[in-house]
Design a protein around this motif. Structure first.
Motif, PDB file in Angstrom:
ATOM      1  N   ILE A 151       0.808  -1.219   0.000  1.00  0.00           N
ATOM      2  CA  ILE A 151       0.000   0.000   0.000  1.00  0.00           C
ATOM      3  C   ILE A 151       0.845   1.274   0.000  1.00  0.00           C
ATOM      4  O   ILE A 151       0.316   2.386   0.041  1.00  0.00           O
ATOM      5  CB  ILE A 151      -0.958  -0.008   1.215  1.00  0.00           C
ATOM      6  N   GLY A 152       2.155   1.131  -0.083  1.00  0.00           N
ATOM      7  CA  GLY A 152       3.053   2.277   0.010  1.00  0.00           C
ATOM      8  C   GLY A 152       2.705   3.476  -0.851  1.00  0.00           C
ATOM      9  O   GLY A 152       2.702   4.616  -0.366  1.00  0.00           O
ATOM     10  N   PRO A 153       2.418   3.308  -2.157  1.00  0.00           N
ATOM     11  CA  PRO A 153       2.096   4.481  -2.986  1.00  0.00           C
ATOM     12  C   PRO A 153       0.885   5.256  -2.484  1.00  0.00           C
ATOM     13  O   PRO A 153       0.854   6.494  -2.527  1.00  0.00           O
ATOM     14  CB  PRO A 153       1.824   3.859  -4.370  1.00  0.00           C
ATOM     15  N   VAL A 154      -0.125   4.536  -1.990  1.00  0.00           N
ATOM     16  CA  VAL A 154      -1.328   5.196  -1.479  1.00  0.00           C
ATOM     17  C   VAL A 154      -1.031   5.886  -0.149  1.00  0.00           C
ATOM     18  O   VAL A 154      -1.499   7.006   0.093  1.00  0.00           O
ATOM     19  CB  VAL A 154      -2.472   4.173  -1.324  1.00  0.00           C
ATOM     20  N   VAL A 155      -0.280   5.219   0.733  1.00  0.00           N
ATOM     21  CA  VAL A 155       0.060   5.817   2.020  1.00  0.00           C
ATOM     22  C   VAL A 155       0.835   7.110   1.826  1.00  0.00           C
ATOM     23  O   VAL A 155       0.575   8.114   2.499  1.00  0.00           O
ATOM     24  CB  VAL A 155       0.864   4.823   2.871  1.00  0.00           C
ATOM     25  N   LEU A 196       8.553  -8.035  -7.387  1.00  0.00           N
ATOM     26  CA  LEU A 196       7.419  -7.108  -7.396  1.00  0.00           C
ATOM     27  C   LEU A 196       6.922  -7.030  -8.833  1.00  0.00           C
ATOM     28  O   LEU A 196       7.594  -6.456  -9.701  1.00  0.00           O
ATOM     29  CB  LEU A 196       7.842  -5.736  -6.873  1.00  0.00           C
ATOM     30  N   ARG A 197       5.762  -7.613  -9.081  1.00  0.00           N
ATOM     31  CA  ARG A 197       5.305  -7.841 -10.448  1.00  0.00           C
ATOM     32  C   ARG A 197       4.424  -6.726 -10.997  1.00  0.00           C
ATOM     33  O   ARG A 197       3.738  -6.904 -11.996  1.00  0.00           O
ATOM     34  CB  ARG A 197       4.601  -9.194 -10.523  1.00  0.00           C
ATOM     35  N   LYS A 198       4.440  -5.587 -10.316  1.00  0.00           N
ATOM     36  CA  LYS A 198       3.796  -4.385 -10.836  1.00  0.00           C
ATOM     37  C   LYS A 198       4.822  -3.263 -10.844  1.00  0.00           C
ATOM     38  O   LYS A 198       5.585  -3.103  -9.881  1.00  0.00           O
ATOM     39  CB  LYS A 198       2.618  -3.958  -9.960  1.00  0.00           C
ATOM     40  N   SER A 199       4.848  -2.483 -11.883  1.00  0.00           N
ATOM     41  CA  SER A 199       5.755  -1.342 -11.935  1.00  0.00           C
ATOM     42  C   SER A 199       5.320  -0.276 -10.929  1.00  0.00           C
ATOM     43  O   SER A 199       4.126  -0.016 -10.768  1.00  0.00           O
ATOM     44  CB  SER A 199       5.768  -0.738 -13.346  1.00  0.00           C
ATOM     45  N   GLY A 200       6.294   0.317 -10.260  1.00  0.00           N
ATOM     46  CA  GLY A 200       6.004   1.394  -9.319  1.00  0.00           C
ATOM     47  C   GLY A 200       5.565   0.942  -7.949  1.00  0.00           C
ATOM     48  O   GLY A 200       5.133   1.764  -7.136  1.00  0.00           O
ATOM     49  N   MET A 201       5.668  -0.360  -7.659  1.00  0.00           N
ATOM     50  CA  MET A 201       5.263  -0.838  -6.333  1.00  0.00           C
ATOM     51  C   MET A 201       6.202  -0.293  -5.263  1.00  0.00           C
ATOM     52  O   MET A 201       7.402  -0.175  -5.457  1.00  0.00           O
ATOM     53  CB  MET A 201       5.255  -2.365  -6.279  1.00  0.00           C
ATOM     54  N   ARG A 202       5.609   0.045  -4.112  1.00  0.00           N
ATOM     55  CA  ARG A 202       6.373   0.530  -2.959  1.00  0.00           C
ATOM     56  C   ARG A 202       5.781  -0.117  -1.713  1.00  0.00           C
ATOM     57  O   ARG A 202       4.604   0.059  -1.419  1.00  0.00           O
ATOM     58  CB  ARG A 202       6.303   2.060  -2.857  1.00  0.00           C
ATOM     59  N   LEU A 203       6.615  -0.854  -0.999  1.00  0.00           N
ATOM     60  CA  LEU A 203       6.146  -1.583   0.170  1.00  0.00           C
ATOM     61  C   LEU A 203       6.233  -0.722   1.427  1.00  0.00           C
ATOM     62  O   LEU A 203       7.120   0.116   1.561  1.00  0.00           O
ATOM     63  CB  LEU A 203       6.964  -2.864   0.359  1.00  0.00           C
ATOM     64  N   ASP A 204       5.308  -0.945   2.327  1.00  0.00           N
ATOM     65  CA  ASP A 204       5.249  -0.227   3.604  1.00  0.00           C
ATOM     66  C   ASP A 204       4.970  -1.257   4.691  1.00  0.00           C
ATOM     67  O   ASP A 204       3.882  -1.822   4.756  1.00  0.00           O
ATOM     68  CB  ASP A 204       4.141   0.831   3.552  1.00  0.00           C
ATOM     69  N   LEU A 205       5.953  -1.486   5.575  1.00  0.00           N
ATOM     70  CA  LEU A 205       5.825  -2.498   6.623  1.00  0.00           C
ATOM     71  C   LEU A 205       5.391  -1.898   7.958  1.00  0.00           C
ATOM     72  O   LEU A 205       5.548  -2.518   9.008  1.00  0.00           O
ATOM     73  CB  LEU A 205       7.170  -3.230   6.795  1.00  0.00           C
TER      74      LEU A 205
END
Length: 378
Positions: A151-155, A196-205
């Protein structure tokens, strides 16, 4: 029982009577810790001078900033030297985890993964990062994406919206949501890689890493000979063996919307973990609507149902991530998830038109003090 005394964080570099109780800045998993609407006080009773003089265990308290949050360690050890050594190693371990899992540090392993992995290009990661991501994806499946570390990009977009006090741009939100989806995180346990199989993915732990870090801090304390310890990582509490003079650690959780400690529920725990999630202090009002800092992956916006969640589990990784998930799921679906999870209990409080409404799992009362174990009327 000894007199209850709230543990207050003291942000000061001045020397105190407790060893190594200085505040040290560090890179963070978050610039501010997740605000909890169930405010937790540790009820810490000391060992008497006579007991210490007789060679019994002494209590020591420590406080440092790690992962952008105050991390409190309470340990019972034979002497100051042993307590200092054990807690120094525990804080060092927390620093290591922050360097791995921070979403603020551009050089963290997590952020390097987000930069280098792409469709068709898996990246080998550390044992720690693979373990946490594996637990996160498993919970994502159980919750149909209510818990989602992608959910990183949305956060990031929602943080900007909160600062500006205006809803995100529709086009930007649409793009950010397209970059979210736990199904696109491919884990290969044989090679210990992440793709990460989508471009622009950003992880938030942020919804799981604090609990894991607290687990690791307690593990280090145990390995260094102080198993009677308690770790409080900004509201994520992991308890080891109880203090030497009683059967459990005693903590108090403050009900939603109440500021007085007299209204707190008292829990007694040992060798278990407690985590809280809520929006009592981190929220924003936009166009007359109250939005939480907790983002719903389904909408890309902050939750509008004010709530607080306390989860008790065998370890901090589980309690932390479930508290985050239940906040998004809501009381009915959230409690269903709790009841289906072995060894886990929860207290959920939601704001209602006529006041807070409380939900307790079937086994939650076992952790309450005897005088408070009667069910509340909603």
């Amino acid at each position: 029982m000894s007199e209850f005394r709230p543990f207050r964080y003291r942000f000061s570099n001045q020397t105190s009577r407790y060893p190594v109780r200085r505040i040290e800045a560090g890179r963070s998993l978050g610039r501010s810790w997740r605000a909890v609407s169930l405010v937790i006080w540790l009820v810490l009773a000391g060992v008497s001078t006579r007991e210490a003089a007789a060679g019994k265990l002494q209590r020591f308290e420590f406080l440092q900033i790690r992962m952008g949050i105050p991390v409190s360690l309470v340990v019972y050890g034979p002497d100051e030297h042993a307590a200092n050594n054990a807690t120094r190693e525990a804080y060092d371990r927390l620093r290591e985890i922050d360097r791995i899992m921070s979403d603020y540090d551009p050089d963290s392993e997590l952020m390097q993964l987000c930069r280098t992995s792409r469709p068709g290009h898996p990246v080998k990661v550390s044992n720690e990062l693979f373990h946490v991501l594996n637990d996160a994806v498993r919970l994502s499946r159980r919750t149909d994406g209510a818990f989602d570390v992608s959910i990183g990009p949305v956060v990031r977009l929602w943080r900007q919206a909160r600062r500006k006090r205006e809803l995100p741009d529709t086009d930007q939100l649409t793009l950010a949501r397209q970059q979210v989806g736990f199904e696109a995180i491919r884990l290969d346990p044989e090679h210990q890689t992440v793709e990460l199989r989508k471009s622009g993915m950003r992880l938030d732990l942020g919804g799981i890493a604090k609990g894991y870090a607290a687990d690791e801090a307690l593990r280090i304390l145990r390995e260094h000979g102080v198993p009677r310890s308690l770790v409080d990582a900004g509201g994520d509490i992991v308890a080891g063996d109880p203090p030497p003079d009683r059967p459990a650690w005693t903590i108090a959780i403050q009900p939603l919307g109440k500021a007085s400690s007299k209204d707190a529920l008292t829990l007694q725990i040992a060798r278990t973990a407690v985590a809280t999630s809520g929006d009592a202090y981190q929220y924003v009002e936009i166009d007359g609507v109250r939005y939480s800092h907790i983002v719903d992956p389904a909408t890309g916006l902050g939750l509008t149902q004010s709530s607080s969640v306390t989860v008790i589990a065998a370890d901090g990784t589980t309690s932390d991530s479930l508290a985050s998930a239940v906040s998004v799921l809501g009381p009915e679906r959230g409690m269903q998830l709790i009841e289906q999870t072995k060894g886990v209990e929860a207290l959920i409080v939601v704001a209602g038109a006529e006041g807070p409404v409380t939900y307790r799992s079937s086994g939650f009362e076992a952790f309450l003090a005897v005088s408070q174990a009667q069910p509340e009327k909603n």
